[in-house]
Design a protein around this motif. Structure first.
Motif, PDB file in Angstrom:
ATOM      1  N   ARG A   1       0.879  -1.185   0.000  1.00 47.49           N
ATOM      2  CA  ARG A   1       0.000   0.000   0.000  1.00 47.49           C
ATOM      3  C   ARG A   1       0.901   1.215   0.000  1.00 47.49           C
ATOM      4  N   LEU A   2       0.844   1.982  -1.054  1.00 50.63           N
ATOM      5  CA  LEU A   2       1.712   3.160  -1.148  1.00 50.63           C
ATOM      6  C   LEU A   2       1.120   4.286  -0.303  1.00 50.63           C
ATOM      7  N   ARG A   3       1.814   4.650   0.786  1.00 52.34           N
ATOM      8  CA  ARG A   3       1.286   5.646   1.728  1.00 52.34           C
ATOM      9  C   ARG A   3       1.877   7.029   1.560  1.00 52.34           C
ATOM     10  N   GLY A   4       3.088   7.131   0.943  1.00 53.25           N
ATOM     11  CA  GLY A   4       3.628   8.479   0.795  1.00 53.25           C
ATOM     12  C   GLY A   4       5.110   8.496   0.521  1.00 53.25           C
ATOM     13  N   LEU A   5       5.758   9.561   1.007  1.00 51.91           N
ATOM     14  CA  LEU A   5       7.159   9.814   0.675  1.00 51.91           C
ATOM     15  C   LEU A   5       7.993   9.997   1.938  1.00 51.91           C
ATOM     16  N   MET A   6       9.264   9.644   1.807  1.00 47.90           N
ATOM     17  CA  MET A   6      10.218   9.786   2.908  1.00 47.90           C
ATOM     18  C   MET A   6      11.476  10.462   2.383  1.00 47.90           C
ATOM     19  N   ALA A   7      12.131  11.259   3.241  1.00 49.07           N
ATOM     20  CA  ALA A   7      13.402  11.868   2.841  1.00 49.07           C
ATOM     21  C   ALA A   7      14.314  12.056   4.042  1.00 49.07           C
ATOM     22  N   ILE A   8      15.598  12.026   3.755  1.00 47.35           N
ATOM     23  CA  ILE A   8      16.645  12.349   4.731  1.00 47.35           C
ATOM     24  C   ILE A   8      17.465  13.488   4.105  1.00 47.35           C
TER      25      ILE A   8
ATOM     26  N   MET B   1       9.196  12.634   7.446  1.00 47.58           N
ATOM     27  CA  MET B   1      10.341  13.549   7.442  1.00 47.58           C
ATOM     28  C   MET B   1      10.411  14.256   8.787  1.00 47.58           C
ATOM     29  N   GLY B   2      11.626  14.719   9.120  1.00 45.47           N
ATOM     30  CA  GLY B   2      11.838  15.336  10.427  1.00 45.47           C
ATOM     31  C   GLY B   2      12.570  14.361  11.319  1.00 45.47           C
TER      32      GLY B   2
END
Ligand SMILES: *Cc1c(COP(=O)(O)O)cnc(C)c1O
Length: 236
Positions: free
Chosen positions: A159-166, A204-205
């Motif tokens: 299930r694609l829930r969203g995006l992540m970043a570092i 994120m965060g």
């Protein structure tokens, strides 16, 4: 770190998130805390769980499996895999985690889909985006995002829930916000492109940029050091 220290740092992390949400004019439940427990012992995770924390993030497959075995009695614990994911480690992740934040290529997505046990709910996934454009960092570029999202959305066991970043470390709120704003805009674009998809997550965060991330719409903030203290980097 003693249990008392953990109790205080967890309380202050919760307070920090609550204050950041208020300052951003967002509802108090608009973002949740993911406790990043990499390199920390199972006993600390158990103590944080006892204090009400339910979602935990791990980066290293073997280390996570060992802790999960020790904590198997905590039935409502939610495990997030947030580290770099090699194709030869996908089976363990598909079998033992609830979420994966670091999907950044089709091969890994397809393997996770094929290896997700039928008895479990679909795996919740985020696509990791290389927001700072650093050659060494994991994550896909913004230009490849829509294509990969379309492919992941076609996989029934994910299930694609969203995006992540570092993002690369940056000083000051304004500089920290720039890459996080780009991630928010990318999620908005995906929502318009795939209106039926359950795209509700911006992962994120971290301990150093939580306030900037909450201002830019983070829904899941990943705090390690702020909760569990500094990590012994000699181990990793
Ligand atoms: C380690 C880690 C964190 C937590 O970082 P802190 O600076 O300790 O809060 C968050 N996200 C990812 C992907 C990590 O690897």
């Amino acid at each position: 770190m003693t249990d008392t220290m953990l109790s205080e740092s967890l309380a202050s992390a919760r307070r920090r998130l609550t204050e950041a949400l208020a300052a951003a004019g967002r509802p108090a439940d608009a973002a949740r805390l993911l406790a990043v427990s990499k390199t920390k012992p199972a006993g600390m995770i158990r103590e944080a769980w006892r204090l009400g924390q339910r979602e935990f993030g791990e980066n290293y497959v073997q280390e996570a499996l060992e802790k999960q075995a020790e904590l198997a009695d905590l039935e409502d614990i939610v495990w997030h895999f947030i580290g770099p994911l090699q194709a030869n480690k996908t089976r363990a992740v598909a079998e033992h985690f609830d979420w994966v934040h670091s999907v950044d290529r089709e091969k890994v997505a397809r393997r996770l889909n094929d290896q997700r046990p039928e008895a479990l709910r679909p795996l919740e996934v985020c696509l990791q985006v290389n927001v700072s454009g650093e050659a060494s960092k994991a994550g896909i570029g913004f230009d490849e995002l829509e294509d990969l999202a379309g492919k992941v959305l076609a996989l029934p066991r994910l299930r694609l829930r969203g995006l992540m970043a570092i993002p690369a470390p940056a000083d000051g709120l304004a500089r920290q916000r720039e890459p996080l704003a780009r991630l928010r805009l990318a999620l908005d674009a995906l929502r318009r492109r795939f209106p039926e998809a359950p795209l509700d997550t911006l992962s994120m965060g971290m301990s150093d940029d939580l306030e900037a991330a909450v201002l830019e719409g983070a829904t899941l903030v990943r705090l390690g050091t702020a909760i569990f203290g500094t990590r012994d980097t000699s181990r990793r």
